[in-house]
Design a protein around this motif. Structure first.
Motif, short mmCIF file in Angstrom:
data_model
loop_
_atom_site.label_atom_id
_atom_site.label_comp_id
_atom_site.label_asym_id
_atom_site.label_seq_id
_atom_site.Cartn_x
_atom_site.Cartn_y
_atom_site.Cartn_z
N UNK A 112 0.84 -1.20 0.00
CA UNK A 112 0.00 0.00 0.00
C UNK A 112 0.88 1.25 0.00
N UNK A 113 0.33 2.32 -0.57
CA UNK A 113 1.05 3.59 -0.61
C UNK A 113 1.29 4.12 0.80
N UNK A 114 0.30 3.94 1.68
CA UNK A 114 0.43 4.45 3.04
C UNK A 114 1.61 3.79 3.76
N UNK A 115 1.75 2.46 3.63
CA UNK A 115 2.87 1.79 4.30
C UNK A 115 4.19 2.15 3.63
N UNK A 116 4.18 2.36 2.32
CA UNK A 116 5.41 2.75 1.63
C UNK A 116 5.90 4.10 2.15
N UNK A 117 4.98 5.07 2.32
CA UNK A 117 5.39 6.38 2.83
C UNK A 117 5.97 6.27 4.24
N UNK A 118 5.31 5.48 5.10
CA UNK A 118 5.78 5.35 6.48
C UNK A 118 7.14 4.66 6.55
N UNK A 119 7.32 3.61 5.75
CA UNK A 119 8.60 2.90 5.75
C UNK A 119 9.71 3.79 5.21
N UNK A 120 9.39 4.58 4.20
CA UNK A 120 10.34 5.53 3.64
C UNK A 120 10.82 6.52 4.70
N UNK A 121 9.88 7.05 5.50
CA UNK A 121 10.24 8.00 6.55
C UNK A 121 11.08 7.35 7.64
N UNK A 122 10.78 6.09 7.97
CA UNK A 122 11.59 5.38 8.98
C UNK A 122 13.03 5.19 8.50
N UNK A 123 13.19 4.84 7.22
CA UNK A 123 14.53 4.68 6.68
C UNK A 123 15.27 6.01 6.63
N UNK A 124 14.55 7.08 6.31
CA UNK A 124 15.16 8.40 6.30
C UNK A 124 15.68 8.78 7.69
N UNK A 125 14.93 8.42 8.73
CA UNK A 125 15.36 8.71 10.10
C UNK A 125 16.64 7.96 10.43
N UNK A 126 16.69 6.68 10.04
CA UNK A 126 17.86 5.87 10.35
C UNK A 126 19.11 6.38 9.63
N UNK A 127 18.92 6.90 8.42
CA UNK A 127 20.06 7.33 7.60
C UNK A 127 20.21 8.85 7.55
N UNK A 128 19.51 9.55 8.44
CA UNK A 128 19.64 11.01 8.54
C UNK A 128 19.45 11.69 7.18
#
Length: 616
Positions: free
Chosen positions: A287-303
């Motif tokens: 789903x697009x919603x889960x893709x957006x959330x997972x993208x933001x989590x990865x962005x947090x981990x990788x600054x």
């Protein structure tokens, strides 16, 4: 010129043997094409038609192949890519004088495109043409109810698409009810005198197709029992892509079995720790919603690492292309977070694939994005890995069924190598067969010959025959008009122009209703009153096109330093209004009783009108 030389000029590559066998068949006929992903299905079918219709050394052969190639696709992103490739092949062939002229190439995928090439293709039925479009645009025209066009031209498209045409249905596993419409049309072409259907054929094409998927009440039995076009044993043994290693395993980190946000955090951590440092990393969720959330989590981990990208279906075309261009550039080992939009037609080759559990046919498509390319023309990645992870909760199975996911899970548990030659031997379960709730019958087809609206101004509904009722989306575009008041009232011209395809963004209906509830009204064209009308969240319906003011936001288009992430529904940053493609566009959406193509600004005598018709 033989087909081998013809194909080399068009694509720059040597053909696969299955592509040659298709092009050199003694006759054009309806058929199934069952070829693994990554082995050039689009290039094979388009160039087979081009060679036989325009480039075959035996001129008599040209007339034995249909005049129009109709390339039917389930998603807009596939249309854009297919169009670009087709135009490139045609241009190279014409410049090399392999074909005498360039056939008209027409794109039909929603939105109002007033370019003469698209608008007037039906005025030249004698010309060879390639029509590339989404299934709703093409099938609605084949059923005499063309979406996004003048009702007065419906019969013209109806006739041209049901006669002297070769229909190619690509990625049939994604077509839903539209697949049944194509098989019924095949039956009607064979049996119904009402259609005429001279020289009309159908090709169904997929990496996971099964003949029983095509079984509907009027589908000819001989097609269901005939052998699909497939790779031979020799081709399987000699084709490197078929044997490319893809080690598959389940993501078993205990924390990834948590639900909700904790699940996505754990998945993001696993991806970050197991990503490839050399090749591309592809992450696919449902789903697009889960893709957006997972993208933001990865962005947090990788600054906010710029090499972590997001791709889904809710982009404006130019913004999506900007992301795709960045993905395809050589450089650092990018992490691409995506949805089903990446499954079909997108030519990527990841060294590591992380995928959420999905139906088997979808998983096969996703596996096809891993270790796909040849490196330096000789070798694949020496090591490529696939990790799959379960859904956080049972309720998260949508948009798929629990039965389809359970069947896929059972197969994945016994799979250690996802190379094509291994997964080709796994028979798709019954759970993968498309569920046709509605199937058009001959009586329905005959009723569609009456194109007059009912007393309420509505037309006979064909939507249920060509797209999934659960596919609840709208299309949105932004414009910047003056004097928008705080309560959302607008002082803009009632002749505000209709959107171009480049302006449109697809949004799920639930997300858009919530957005309108928070950010103020949207606007919808009323074809009865011939004006834009204000709509609230309760007045938002699937399949409609809505106008927003640029100040309402809802969309991230990026900037010079950051890539766009598409629709998000949250931002209040101003959205840029996309410039119109055609500066001479002056019309709004068409009214129910309008027919712009039959009107001009001055009167003509019958004699002058007749002369003009004869000139054309």
């Amino acid at each position: 010129m033989n087909f081998s030389d013809f194909f080399k000029i068009a694509t720059g590559n040597k053909h696969y043997d299955w592509q040659r066998r298709l092009a050199e068949d003694s006759e054009c006929r309806s058929r199934l094409i069952d070829i693994p992903t990554g082995l050039g299905k689009t290039a094979g079918v388009v160039n087979a038609w081009l060679w036989n219709r325009l480039g075959h050394p035996d001129k008599a052969k040209h007339k034995k192949w249909p005049r129009r190639l109709v390339y039917c696709l389930p998603m807009r992103t596939l249309v854009e890519q297919t169009e670009a490739e087709t135009r490139d092949w045609v241009q190279k062939l014409f410049e090399a004088e392999a074909i005498a002229f360039e056939p008209r190439i027409v794109v039909l995928m929603g939105g109002e495109d007033l370019s003469p090439e698209t608008k007037d293709w039906d005025l030249y039925p004698e010309e060879p043409a390639i029509l590339i479009g989404t299934q709703d645009m093409l099938l609605s025209r084949a059923l005499n109810r063309g979406y996004g066009m003048s009702r007065y031209r419906w019969p013209m498209h109806f006739a041209l698409l049901n006669n002297d045409a070769l229909w190619v249905m690509d990625e049939v596993q994604l077509m839903g009810p539209g697949l049944a419409a194509t098989t019924q049309l095949e039956g009607f072409h064979n049996a119904c005198a009402e259609l005429g259907s001279e020289g009309c054929y159908s090709w169904w094409m997929s990496a996971t197709i099964r003949p029983d998927w095509l079984k509907t009440v009027d589908m000819p039995d001989e097609l269901l029992t005939s052998e699909p076009l497939q790779l031979t044993t020799a081709e399987i043994q000699s084709t490197g892509r078929v044997k490319a290693l893809r080690t598959a395993s389940k993501l078993t980190d205990k924390s990834t079995t948590d639900s909700g946000a904790e699940h996505l955090k754990a998945v993001a951590k696993f991806i970050d720790q197991n990503r490839s440092g050399k090749g591309m990393n592809l992450v696919v969720v449902n789903t697009v919603k889960r893709a957006r959330k997972l993208f933001l989590e990865l962005k947090k981990l990788r600054k906010n690492d710029p090499d972590i990208l997001l791709l889904h279906s809710q982009f404006r075309p130019k913004d999506r292309q900007r992301v795709l261009d960045e993905i395809k550039q050589d450089g650092a080992a990018k992490v691409i977070v995506s949805t089903q939009v990446i499954e079909a037609g997108v030519d990527l080759s990841a060294q590591t694939l992380f995928t959420e559990l999905a139906p088997w046919s979808s998983l096969v498509q996703r596996f096809g994005r891993c270790n796909r390319w040849l490196i330096d023309g000789r070798h694949h990645f020496a090591e490529a890995r696939i990790y799959w992870f379960d859904l956080p909760e049972d309720k998260d199975h949508l948009p798929y069924t629990s039965d389809a996911l359970n069947a896929a899970r059972e197969r994945l548990n016994n799979l250690s190598n996802a190379a094509i030659q291994h997964i080709e031997n796994i028979t798709s379960p019954d759970a993968d067969r498309p569920d046709f709730r509605y199937v058009i019958r001959r009586k329905d087809l005959v009723d569609l010959f009456d194109t007059t609206p009912d007393l309420a101004g509505a037309d006979l509904d064909i939507d249920r025959f060509i797209r999934d009722a659960d596919d609840s989306h709208v299309q949105v575009f932004w414009r910047n008009w003056l004097n928008r008041t705080p309560n959302g009232d607008a002082d803009f011209a009632e002749t505000e122009k209709a959107p171009q395809p480049s302006e449109l963004c697809t949004v799920s209906i639930g997300d858009f209703r919530n957005f309108v509830k928070k950010q103020g009204p949207a606007y919808r064209w009323n074809p009865l009153d011939r004006k834009w009308q204000t709509v609230s969240s309760n007045d938002v319906y699937p399949g409609q096109v809505y106008l927003l003011h640029t100040s309402q936001g809802g969309y991230d288009e990026g900037n010079d330093n950051t890539l766009p992430t598409g629709w998000n529904g949250d931002t209040k940053a101003k959205v840029q209004s996309t410039p119109l493609v055609h500066s001479n566009q002056t019309t709004t959406f068409e009214a129910y009783d309008g027919d712009a193509t039959s009107e001009q600004e001055q009167w003509q005598t019958v004699a002058q009108h007749t002369d003009d018709v004869c000139d054309v």
